[in-house]
Design an enzyme around this catalytic site. Structure first.
Site, PDB file in Angstrom:
ATOM      1  N   LYS A  26     136.443  27.059  34.117  1.00 21.67           N
ATOM      2  CA  LYS A  26     136.285  25.666  34.553  1.00 21.67           C
ATOM      3  C   LYS A  26     136.408  24.673  33.402  1.00 21.67           C
ATOM      4  CE  LYS A  26     133.795  27.322  38.511  1.00 21.67           C
ATOM      5  NZ  LYS A  26     132.736  28.269  38.792  1.00 21.67           N
ATOM      6  N   SER A  45     128.522  24.980  38.663  1.00 23.13           N
ATOM      7  CA  SER A  45     129.590  25.985  38.661  1.00 23.13           C
ATOM      8  C   SER A  45     130.108  26.255  40.068  1.00 23.13           C
ATOM      9  CB  SER A  45     129.099  27.293  38.025  1.00 23.13           C
ATOM     10  OG  SER A  45     130.186  28.050  37.556  1.00 23.13           O
ATOM     11  N   SER A  71     133.503  32.032  34.938  1.00 19.60           N
ATOM     12  CA  SER A  71     133.432  30.582  35.188  1.00 19.60           C
ATOM     13  C   SER A  71     133.710  29.695  33.987  1.00 19.60           C
ATOM     14  CB  SER A  71     132.065  30.225  35.768  1.00 19.60           C
ATOM     15  OG  SER A  71     132.010  30.577  37.132  1.00 19.60           O
ATOM     16  N   LYS A  86     129.465  26.073  28.729  1.00 13.18           N
ATOM     17  CA  LYS A  86     129.664  26.589  30.075  1.00 13.18           C
ATOM     18  C   LYS A  86     129.368  28.074  30.113  1.00 13.18           C
ATOM     19  CE  LYS A  86     130.764  26.287  34.380  1.00 13.18           C
ATOM     20  NZ  LYS A  86     129.803  27.399  34.625  1.00 13.18           N
TER      21      LYS A  86
END
Length: 506
Positions: A102, A157, A99, A274
């Site tokens: 992103k 997320s 993720s 993140k």
């Protein structure tokens, strides 16, 4: 452990860690299969320890501070302003990002759409989800603003939100979902990324979707310039209100544990980041932090240990062992005319002198003599800065000359040309002013002559009319060749007293 022993350990560890999704993981043939078989024979703890035993690349640099060992297979700490790399471990190995993808999605979205842009959720943006995928329960037909969608993507997320952002922003770019994905690849290449390939905006596993720690540091540095991103990534809780289809609010929290003050992993200098995880990528983490006037990003890929402990140890090492050296206080390299910023700097460890650095100049625009100078210590990037280059250097390197008449090395020819052109410009300017004044004078003279001729013609006409009527030309009421009527010769008072009620004379 001596340097030779460290290298042997590193080589052994690298050989047994074939389950890492790097380039070799995509290779075909007998060797790849044998490596996979060897990996399966290792227990999880053995794999974890083998990764920890790999010595960071920067620890092999003579005179460089010794950094911490980490469980992550790849790691890096980069200064986001100068580009200096303070710590790295296999930073160019390719891994599945999960993720943290992103971050790349957020960069492309902010560069191509406004925060009030509508993000539309299509059937496709929801249907691809599988059980267990991160989601905030969006339904087909719902609409969010890009601002709300950014929170849903970076905090919760949410994978369907990432998909919808790619579709909607791609449409604004004149295409669609595939347009957005292509821009992810194009933009990362523009940033200098050399080991990344993107096939989706969310990081769900795909064999052709991978990146490197160095690439993620470059991408995060670009995204960190957006205040909108920093606002989102530092938020702990966020609520998306009712939408056009759902009359309920959605509230979710920040997943990065170093941002929560009451959390065991809280790091006072952390400014965002993140998280990421899939079974194939293992734990991935991007974190930004600010301290002592430095803005750093740390990236860890494929970590099977405690990724937050690893990240903290990397930051503490970087903040504690490096300091700024302003370039304006140092002698400029040959060919550099000036730095674009007076605050440009390099980051040097204790005991390393600026004079020991090598430099590399890159010309980005020969017409404006713009370029970049990057400084290295023993091959390690310690910072770069935008510069203006001398005309002589640009001509020597590219053959391009801004003015073929200018001669001489460096900027002296430009200075001489500038000084020589000053009197010429002054003379031209003076001549232009004189020409304007002369033209104005001619116009004025002609205007006065016309006025005189007009007055003479009018006087001549009056004299001729007076001669025909045999009256004195100074009596205006005789200019028509008529004698005045008795009424016109009466006093004004008499005329006014003999008007009727309608204002006419009686």
């Amino acid at each position: 452990m001596n340097k030779f022993g460290s290298r042997v350990t590193a080589a052994v560890a690298a050989a047994v860690l074939a389950f890492v999704p790097v380039c070799s993981a995509h290779a075909e043939g007998e060797n790849a299969g044998e490596a996979q078989a060897d990996t399966e024979e290792l227990t999880f703890e053995e794999q974890r320890q083998a990764s920890y035993d790999v010595i960071p690349d920067t620890n092999e640099i003579e005179g460089w501070p010794q950094g911490p060992q980490i469980y992550g297979h790849s790691g890096i700490v980069m200064d986001m302003d100068s580009g200096a790399v303070l710590y790295e471990k296999a930073a160019d190995d390719q891994h599945y990002p999960a993720s943290i993808t992103k971050i790349m999605t957020a960069l492309v979205a902010l560069e191509n759409a406004e925060l009030d842009a509508e993000i539309n959720f299509s059937q496709a943006s929801v249907d691809f989800l599988e059980y267990g995928d991160a989601s905030i329960g969006m339904t087909p037909g719902e609409i969010l603003s890009l601002n709300d969608a950014m929170y849903g993507m970076l905090l919760a997320s949410a994978n369907e939100v990432s998909y919808a952002i790619a579709e909607s922003v791609g449409t604004l770019m004149g295409g669609g979902y595939d347009t957005f994905i292509q821009e992810m690849n194009d933009r990362s290449a523009e940033l200098g990324c050399t080991g990344s390939h993107w096939v989706n905006p969310n990081g769900l596993h795909d064999e052709q979707h991978y990146t490197t720690a160095r690439d993620m540091a470059l991408i995060t540095s670009a995204l960190y310039e957006y205040e909108e991103y920093k606002t989102v990534t530092q938020t702990l809780n966020y609520t998306i209100g009712p939408t056009n289809l759902v009359n309920e609010s959605r509230t979710f929290q920040q997943n990065h544990k170093m941002l929560w003050p009451d959390n065991y992993y809280y790091y006072e200098y952390c400014t965002g980041g993140k998280t990421g995880y899939t079974d194939q990528s293992r734990t991935t983490l991007v974190t930004t932090a600010e301290n002592n006037g430095l803005r750093l990003v740390a990236v860890i890929l494929q970590d099977d240990g405690d990724v937050y402990v690893d990240t903290r140890s990397m930051f503490d090492y970087a903040f504690g062992n490096f300091s700024k050296t302003l370039l304006s206080d140092q002698e400029k390299p040959e060919g550099v005319k000036s730095y674009a910023s007076e605050d440009a700097y390099v980051l040097l460890p204790s005991g390393v002198e600026f004079s020991s650095l090598d430099q590399e100049i890159t010309i980005s625009n020969e017409k404006s003599a713009a370029g970049t100078v990057t400084y290295y210590y023993e091959g390690q990037n310690v910072g770069s800065a935008d510069v203006t280059l001398t005309a002589g250097y640009v001509e020597e390197m590219t053959g391009y000359s801004a003015d073929p008449k200018i001669s001489g090395e460096g900027g002296s020819g430009e200075a001489e040309a500038s000084v020589a052109s000053f009197p010429v410009g002054l003379l031209l300017g003076t001549a232009a002013v004189i020409a304007v004044l002369f033209a104005a004078a001619l116009i004025l003279i002609r205007y006065q002559a016309v006025k005189r001729r007009r007055r003479r013609r009018q006087a001549a006409r009056r004299r001729a009319a007076a001669s025909r009527a045999n009256v004195h030309p100074s009596r205006p009421y005789m200019q028509e060749g008529r004698r005045p009527s008795p009424e016109r010769t009466r006093p004004r008072q008499y005329r006014s007293e003999h008007r009727d009620r309608d204002g006419r004379y009686r």
